[in-house]
Design an enzyme around this catalytic site. Structure first.
Site, mmCIF file in Angstrom:
data_model
loop_
_atom_site.group_PDB
_atom_site.id
_atom_site.type_symbol
_atom_site.label_atom_id
_atom_site.label_comp_id
_atom_site.label_asym_id
_atom_site.label_seq_id
_atom_site.Cartn_x
_atom_site.Cartn_y
_atom_site.Cartn_z
ATOM 1 N N GLU A 1 0.829 -1.215 0.000
ATOM 2 C CA GLU A 1 0.000 0.000 0.000
ATOM 3 C C GLU A 1 0.861 1.261 0.000
ATOM 4 O O GLU A 1 0.395 2.336 -0.386
ATOM 5 C CB GLU A 1 -0.948 0.008 1.206
ATOM 6 C CG GLU A 1 -2.056 -1.036 1.160
ATOM 7 C CD GLU A 1 -3.072 -0.795 0.050
ATOM 8 O OE1 GLU A 1 -2.664 -0.453 -1.079
ATOM 9 O OE2 GLU A 1 -4.272 -0.978 0.299
ATOM 10 N N THR B 1 -4.139 7.642 -3.610
ATOM 11 C CA THR B 1 -4.557 7.551 -2.206
ATOM 12 C C THR B 1 -3.781 8.543 -1.344
ATOM 13 O O THR B 1 -4.335 9.178 -0.444
ATOM 14 C CB THR B 1 -4.383 6.106 -1.685
ATOM 15 O OG1 THR B 1 -5.128 5.245 -2.548
ATOM 16 C CG2 THR B 1 -4.910 5.941 -0.278
HETATM 17 N N1 HSE Z 1 -8.499 3.966 4.427
HETATM 18 C C1 HSE Z 1 -7.881 4.286 3.174
HETATM 19 C C2 HSE Z 1 -8.126 5.741 2.883
HETATM 20 C C3 HSE Z 1 -8.476 3.434 2.091
HETATM 21 O O1 HSE Z 1 -9.275 6.154 3.002
HETATM 22 O O2 HSE Z 1 -7.189 6.476 2.559
HETATM 23 C C4 HSE Z 1 -7.872 3.643 0.759
HETATM 24 O O3 HSE Z 1 -8.486 2.772 -0.176
#
Ligand code: HSE
Length: 330
Positions: free
Chosen positions: A147, A203
């Site tokens: 990630e 993200t």
């Molecule tokens: N929890 C993460 C965010 C998920 O909202 O940044 C990303 O898919």
């Protein structure tokens, strides 16, 4: 961690793993709630070849399918590559060369857990092929390395949804823990992916717009909603889950990154959705329903709404999924 390479492979081997799409947050559960979705899945084929010198590994990443041109194949910038490099270093797998073939079906960068699925499948493939016996928590820790390629940080919500399937609560402090709950069987989701350009490291960009501090009143509101969602999953009560999907912290900050968000939310709720949220970090959105039959109405409404704004979109009517699966190992 006392890791050692006790493997003894002499020839070419391969392992194929699939991992499903996922949604994260479900409104108020930022970085805490993950849900596996049976909309799509990524498939990772890991091939290993022993080599004479016990030195630098060659890791080759090949990607085909949805949005593959936008995904870096340099292992340092690819979610599967990051997972691979960490496992190789920790388990001294320096006697091998690796080919990681990724069949991308989940569009990358849209909030459907694309990087998480590839990262999970890669971690599971290494675990299986080398019989590393990594426990689930550690395995997800490796997958979360992936990630970093898209979010700049580790977050476990998509990873957990994709690995376990179902609804997962991620507990981070004082230590990582995953709490799984089987979703109600009629829970139906409609994911709407707007066909817009997304920034690289989307993200990370979507995390930067979030407030650093939150007023106590909003914290209480989101906490009560998050608890309602959990209670809904425990009670098998779709309406209760949907009552909790209302987020007064993250959604207001992120919705400006999503074209037509307000119109889409309003029209989806009017068309019968019981709740509506940003899917993960967006720009996909997700509607929650209590039967698949109502899914096409909401899906059509989403398409019409984006049509009026001259924005193309794809929709997926889906259900919670099972987790990652081993397809073959030889
Ligand atoms: N929890 C993460 C965010 C998920 O909202 O940044 C990303 O898919």
């Amino acid at each position: 961690m006392g890791k050692s390479n006790n493997t003894n492979k002499t020839e070419y081997q391969e392992c194929v793993i699939s991992a499903p799409s996922s949604t994260a947050n479900l409104g108020p559960g930022y970085d805490v709630f993950g849900l596996g979705l049976d909309a799509l899945e990524d498939i990772v084929r890991l091939k290993i070849m022993e080599k004479p010198e016990d030195n630098l590994n060659n890791i080759k990443i090949k990607i085909k399918g949805e949005g593959s041109k936008s995904i870096p194949t340099d292992p340092d910038h690819n979610s599967s590559g990051k997972v691979a490099k960490r496992i190789i270093a920790d388990y001294n797998l320096h006697k091998y060369d690796f080919i990681i073939e990724i069949e991308k079906n989940i569009p990358p960068g849209y909030g459907m857990g694309s990087s998480a699925a590839s990262a999970v499948a890669t971690a599971v493939a290494f675990n299986n092929i080398f019989k590393l016996e990594i426990n689930d928590i550690e395995l997800l820790n490796y997958a979360a390395e992936g990630e970093i390629a898209s979010a700049g940080v580790k977050h476990y919500d998509n990873i957990a949804g994709s690995f376990f399937g179902d609804f997962v609560i991620v507990r981070r402090f004082p230590k990582i823990e995953f709490i799984k709950i089987k979703p109600p069987k009629d829970l139906t989701l409609v994911v709407c992916v707007p066909l817009i350009e997304v920034p690289k490291m989307k993200t990370e960009v979507a995390r930067k717009v979030l407030p650093k501090e939150v007023p106590l009143k909003k914290m209480v509101q989101n906490l009560s909603n998050a608890c309602t969602i959990v209670a809904g999953f425990f009670n098998n009560d779709i309406q209760m889950i949907c009552n909790g999907i209302d987020d007064c912290i993250i959604e207001p900050a992120r919705q400006k990154l999503i074209p037509g968000f307000e119109q889409l939310k309003e029209s989806s709720l009017q068309a019968g959705a019981l709740a509506f949220a940003i899917s993960g970090a967006g720009p996909s959105t997700i509607a929650f329903l209590n039967s698949k039959k109502k899914g096409s109405r909401v899906s059509n409404t989403m398409k019409e709404t984006y049509g009026k704004l001259n924005i193309g979109c794809k929709t997926f009517i889906c259900n919670p999924s099972n987790g990652a699966k081993t397809i073959s190992i030889k």
